[in-house]
Design a protein around this motif. Structure first.
Motif, PDB file in Angstrom:
ATOM      1  N   PHE A   1       0.693  -1.152  -0.026  1.00  0.00           N
ATOM      2  CA  PHE A   1       0.175   0.001  -0.100  1.00  0.00           C
ATOM      3  C   PHE A   1       0.910   1.203   0.104  1.00  0.00           C
ATOM      4  CE2 PHE A   1      -3.514  -2.796   1.340  1.00  0.00           C
ATOM      5  CZ  PHE A   1      -4.529  -2.295   0.354  1.00  0.00           C
ATOM      6  N   PHE A   2       2.032   1.287   0.554  1.00  0.00           N
ATOM      7  CA  PHE A   2       2.817   2.401   0.459  1.00  0.00           C
ATOM      8  C   PHE A   2       3.099   2.806  -0.984  1.00  0.00           C
ATOM      9  CE2 PHE A   2       7.066   4.537  -0.091  1.00  0.00           C
ATOM     10  CZ  PHE A   2       6.942   5.543   1.135  1.00  0.00           C
ATOM     11  N   LYS A   3       3.330   1.806  -1.853  1.00  0.00           N
ATOM     12  CA  LYS A   3       3.565   1.727  -3.328  1.00  0.00           C
ATOM     13  C   LYS A   3       2.387   2.135  -4.103  1.00  0.00           C
ATOM     14  CE  LYS A   3       5.837  -0.546  -7.169  1.00  0.00           C
ATOM     15  NZ  LYS A   3       6.534  -1.880  -7.713  1.00  0.00           N
ATOM     16  N   TYR A   4       1.254   1.749  -3.720  1.00  0.00           N
ATOM     17  CA  TYR A   4       0.046   1.917  -4.592  1.00  0.00           C
ATOM     18  C   TYR A   4      -0.958   2.690  -4.071  1.00  0.00           C
ATOM     19  CZ  TYR A   4       2.159  -1.738  -7.506  1.00  0.00           C
ATOM     20  OH  TYR A   4       2.885  -2.552  -8.380  1.00  0.00           O
ATOM     21  N   ARG A   5      -0.770   3.382  -2.747  1.00  0.00           N
ATOM     22  CA  ARG A   5      -1.765   3.953  -2.063  1.00  0.00           C
ATOM     23  C   ARG A   5      -2.728   4.907  -2.902  1.00  0.00           C
ATOM     24  NH1 ARG A   5       1.989   6.882   2.291  1.00  0.00           N
ATOM     25  NH2 ARG A   5       3.767   7.567   0.885  1.00  0.00           N
TER      26      ARG A   5
ATOM     27  N   GLY B   1      -7.477   2.646   8.952  1.00  0.00           N
ATOM     28  CA  GLY B   1      -6.533   2.272  10.101  1.00  0.00           C
ATOM     29  C   GLY B   1      -5.841   1.324   9.862  1.00  0.00           C
ATOM     30  N   PHE B   2      -6.270   0.126   9.741  1.00  0.00           N
ATOM     31  CA  PHE B   2      -5.481  -1.002   9.539  1.00  0.00           C
ATOM     32  C   PHE B   2      -4.151  -0.789   8.278  1.00  0.00           C
ATOM     33  CE2 PHE B   2      -4.576  -5.139   7.059  1.00  0.00           C
ATOM     34  CZ  PHE B   2      -3.924  -5.737   8.278  1.00  0.00           C
ATOM     35  N   ILE B   3      -4.506  -0.178   7.351  1.00  0.00           N
ATOM     36  CA  ILE B   3      -3.758   0.097   6.155  1.00  0.00           C
ATOM     37  C   ILE B   3      -2.598   1.116   6.639  1.00  0.00           C
ATOM     38  CG2 ILE B   3      -3.361   1.064   3.862  1.00  0.00           C
ATOM     39  CD1 ILE B   3      -6.148   0.023   3.185  1.00  0.00           C
ATOM     40  N   TYR B   4      -3.008   2.005   7.404  1.00  0.00           N
ATOM     41  CA  TYR B   4      -1.882   3.041   8.049  1.00  0.00           C
ATOM     42  C   TYR B   4      -0.949   2.329   8.846  1.00  0.00           C
ATOM     43  CZ  TYR B   4      -3.003   7.170   4.991  1.00  0.00           C
ATOM     44  OH  TYR B   4      -3.018   8.003   4.373  1.00  0.00           O
ATOM     45  N   GLN B   5      -1.506   1.471   9.478  1.00  0.00           N
ATOM     46  CA  GLN B   5      -0.651   0.798  10.531  1.00  0.00           C
ATOM     47  C   GLN B   5       0.178   0.133   9.775  1.00  0.00           C
ATOM     48  OE1 GLN B   5      -0.736   1.156  14.258  1.00  0.00           O
ATOM     49  NE2 GLN B   5       1.140   0.244  13.683  1.00  0.00           N
ATOM     50  N   CYS B   6      -0.138  -0.743   9.050  1.00  0.00           N
ATOM     51  CA  CYS B   6       0.865  -1.531   7.994  1.00  0.00           C
ATOM     52  C   CYS B   6       1.734  -0.935   7.448  1.00  0.00           C
ATOM     53  CB  CYS B   6      -0.072  -2.442   7.077  1.00  0.00           C
ATOM     54  SG  CYS B   6      -1.222  -3.710   7.651  1.00  0.00           S
TER      55      CYS B   6
ATOM     56  N   ALA C   1       6.033  -0.818   8.164  1.00  0.00           N
ATOM     57  CA  ALA C   1       6.914  -0.989   6.901  1.00  0.00           C
ATOM     58  C   ALA C   1       8.038  -0.080   7.184  1.00  0.00           C
ATOM     59  CB  ALA C   1       6.307  -1.016   5.877  1.00  0.00           C
ATOM     60  N   GLU C   2       7.434   1.304   7.376  1.00  0.00           N
ATOM     61  CA  GLU C   2       8.452   2.528   7.731  1.00  0.00           C
ATOM     62  C   GLU C   2       9.477   2.267   8.881  1.00  0.00           C
ATOM     63  OE1 GLU C   2       5.976   6.070   5.330  1.00  0.00           O
ATOM     64  OE2 GLU C   2       5.948   5.914   7.529  1.00  0.00           O
ATOM     65  N   GLU C   3       8.752   1.701  10.025  1.00  0.00           N
ATOM     66  CA  GLU C   3       9.503   1.562  11.141  1.00  0.00           C
ATOM     67  C   GLU C   3      10.745   0.702  10.935  1.00  0.00           C
ATOM     68  OE1 GLU C   3       6.314   2.862  14.511  1.00  0.00           O
ATOM     69  OE2 GLU C   3       6.316   0.751  14.047  1.00  0.00           O
ATOM     70  N   GLU C   4      10.482  -0.372  10.234  1.00  0.00           N
ATOM     71  CA  GLU C   4      11.441  -1.335  10.038  1.00  0.00           C
ATOM     72  C   GLU C   4      12.441  -0.574   9.196  1.00  0.00           C
ATOM     73  OE1 GLU C   4      11.327  -6.044   9.106  1.00  0.00           O
ATOM     74  OE2 GLU C   4      10.806  -4.572   7.227  1.00  0.00           O
ATOM     75  N   PHE C   5      12.276   0.226   8.225  1.00  0.00           N
ATOM     76  CA  PHE C   5      13.603   0.699   7.287  1.00  0.00           C
ATOM     77  C   PHE C   5      14.232   1.625   8.320  1.00  0.00           C
ATOM     78  CE2 PHE C   5      14.901   4.152   5.013  1.00  0.00           C
ATOM     79  CZ  PHE C   5      15.768   3.699   3.955  1.00  0.00           C
ATOM     80  N   LEU C   6      13.411   2.445   9.073  1.00  0.00           N
ATOM     81  CA  LEU C   6      14.112   3.503   9.950  1.00  0.00           C
ATOM     82  C   LEU C   6      14.924   2.901  10.963  1.00  0.00           C
ATOM     83  CD1 LEU C   6      10.973   5.998   9.991  1.00  0.00           C
ATOM     84  CD2 LEU C   6      13.306   6.215   8.694  1.00  0.00           C
ATOM     85  N   ALA C   7      14.238   1.893  11.611  1.00  0.00           N
ATOM     86  CA  ALA C   7      15.122   1.242  12.604  1.00  0.00           C
ATOM     87  C   ALA C   7      16.349   0.570  12.122  1.00  0.00           C
ATOM     88  CB  ALA C   7      14.236  -0.045  13.258  1.00  0.00           C
ATOM     89  N   ASN C   8      16.478  -0.128  11.226  1.00  0.00           N
ATOM     90  CA  ASN C   8      17.691  -0.783  10.289  1.00  0.00           C
ATOM     91  C   ASN C   8      18.571   0.566   9.909  1.00  0.00           C
ATOM     92  OD1 ASN C   8      16.761  -3.161  10.616  1.00  0.00           O
ATOM     93  ND2 ASN C   8      15.702  -3.175   8.617  1.00  0.00           N
TER      94      ASN C   8
ATOM     95  N   LYS D   1       8.909   4.787  -5.284  1.00  0.00           N
ATOM     96  CA  LYS D   1       7.758   4.019  -4.634  1.00  0.00           C
ATOM     97  C   LYS D   1       8.092   3.035  -3.483  1.00  0.00           C
ATOM     98  CE  LYS D   1       4.827   6.671  -6.986  1.00  0.00           C
ATOM     99  NZ  LYS D   1       3.909   7.633  -6.404  1.00  0.00           N
ATOM    100  N   ARG D   2       9.427   2.976  -2.934  1.00  0.00           N
ATOM    101  CA  ARG D   2       9.502   2.016  -1.781  1.00  0.00           C
ATOM    102  C   ARG D   2      10.016   2.987  -0.680  1.00  0.00           C
ATOM    103  NH1 ARG D   2      10.490  -3.044  -3.318  1.00  0.00           N
ATOM    104  NH2 ARG D   2      11.848  -3.615  -1.407  1.00  0.00           N
ATOM    105  N   VAL D   3       9.866   2.453   0.471  1.00  0.00           N
ATOM    106  CA  VAL D   3      10.172   3.175   1.799  1.00  0.00           C
ATOM    107  C   VAL D   3      11.567   3.759   1.791  1.00  0.00           C
ATOM    108  CG1 VAL D   3      10.124   3.003   4.304  1.00  0.00           C
ATOM    109  CG2 VAL D   3       8.427   1.993   3.265  1.00  0.00           C
TER     110      VAL D   3
END
Length: 249
Positions: free
Chosen positions: A12-16, A127-132, A136-143, A78-80
């Motif tokens: 959904f980040f890519k196709y929102r 709400g579910f889509i945004y949480q997803c 995805a963003e949090e995983e990228f930023l944490a790494n 279109k990727r995080v």
């Protein structure tokens, strides 16, 4: 479950930009908007007032974010992606202020429509889509940012607004009005169009009576005006009118 949500978030980040309008269109067309709550037009008017207040709050929050410390949320290809960890401006108040603003707008639109199916399904789904997406963003930023991001997460809420941090997080910054217009005019326009179209749908769901004809004409006129203004702003943006970023202190 978290792995599945990460996959949904990446998708959904890519196709929102394509998926979100389609979801709203399907929901709104599937069932007509309400004209009275429990047979009461007064309750319907109060519901619409609350809905419009939520939409306005969402637009204002988005403007605050963009006006102080805008970051590109489209990622890279279109990727995080994030080049820097932005923690100032409204990002010192909330980790996802743009998404909070978006949710206020979407829930307000669903509430304005009024049908319980649209309100419940739309709100829960978005709400579910945004949480997803956030996962995805949090995983990228944490790494990428490691302990710096962990410290940021400990200090700033994911969804809540830490308003006590607003003064410190915007200290020395200037609010950029032109950037708000240039970056967010399309969101403002699409939101107004959705509201006007929904109201027209409500009026014309069965048939337009003689008493409703004048109101329907006004709605069409406002819709045309919004489209014309959107085209004007788009044209001015292409001519570079908003390139000179003017700030308000």
């Amino acid at each position: 479950m978290k792995i599945l949500m990460l996959a949904f978030g990446t998708f959904f980040f890519k196709y929102r930009n394509q998926a979100f309008p389609l979801i709203i269109l399907v929901l709104f067309v599937a069932v007509p908007p309400t004209t009275a709550i429990l047979g009461s037009t007064a309750l319907e008017q109060w519901k619409d007032f609350v809905a419009l207040a939520m939409v306005l709050a969402g637009l204002v929050l988005r403007a605050m974010v963009i006006g102080y410390a805008y970051i590109k949320r489209g990622g890279l290809n279109k990727r995080v992606y994030a080049k820097d960890l932005v923690t100032e401006g409204m990002f010192g108040v909330c980790r996802n202020p743009l998404y909070v603003g978006n949710m206020l707008i979407y829930v307000g639109l669903f509430l304005f429509h009024g049908n319980p199916v649209v309100v419940i399904v739309g709100s829960l789904l978005f709400g579910f889509i945004y949480q997803c997406i956030v996962y995805a963003e949090e995983e990228f930023l944490a790494n990428k940012f490691g302990e710096a991001y962990s410290a940021y997460c400990r200090d700033v809420p994911r969804w809540g607004l830490k308003l006590s941090a607003f003064s410190a997080s915007t200290e020395g910054m200037a609010f950029n009005v032109r950037r708000v217009i240039a970056k967010d005019y399309s969101t403002m326009s699409s939101t107004l169009i959705a509201l006007l179209a929904t109201e027209f749908y409500r009026v014309a769901a069965d048939s337009i009576s003689d008493q409703e004809l004048s109101y329907a004409i006004v709605l069409v006129g406002l819709l045309v005006a919004v489209l014309a203004l959107t085209g004007l702003v788009s044209s001015l943006k292409k001519k570079g009118v908003f390139d000179k970023l003017t700030a308000v202190r």
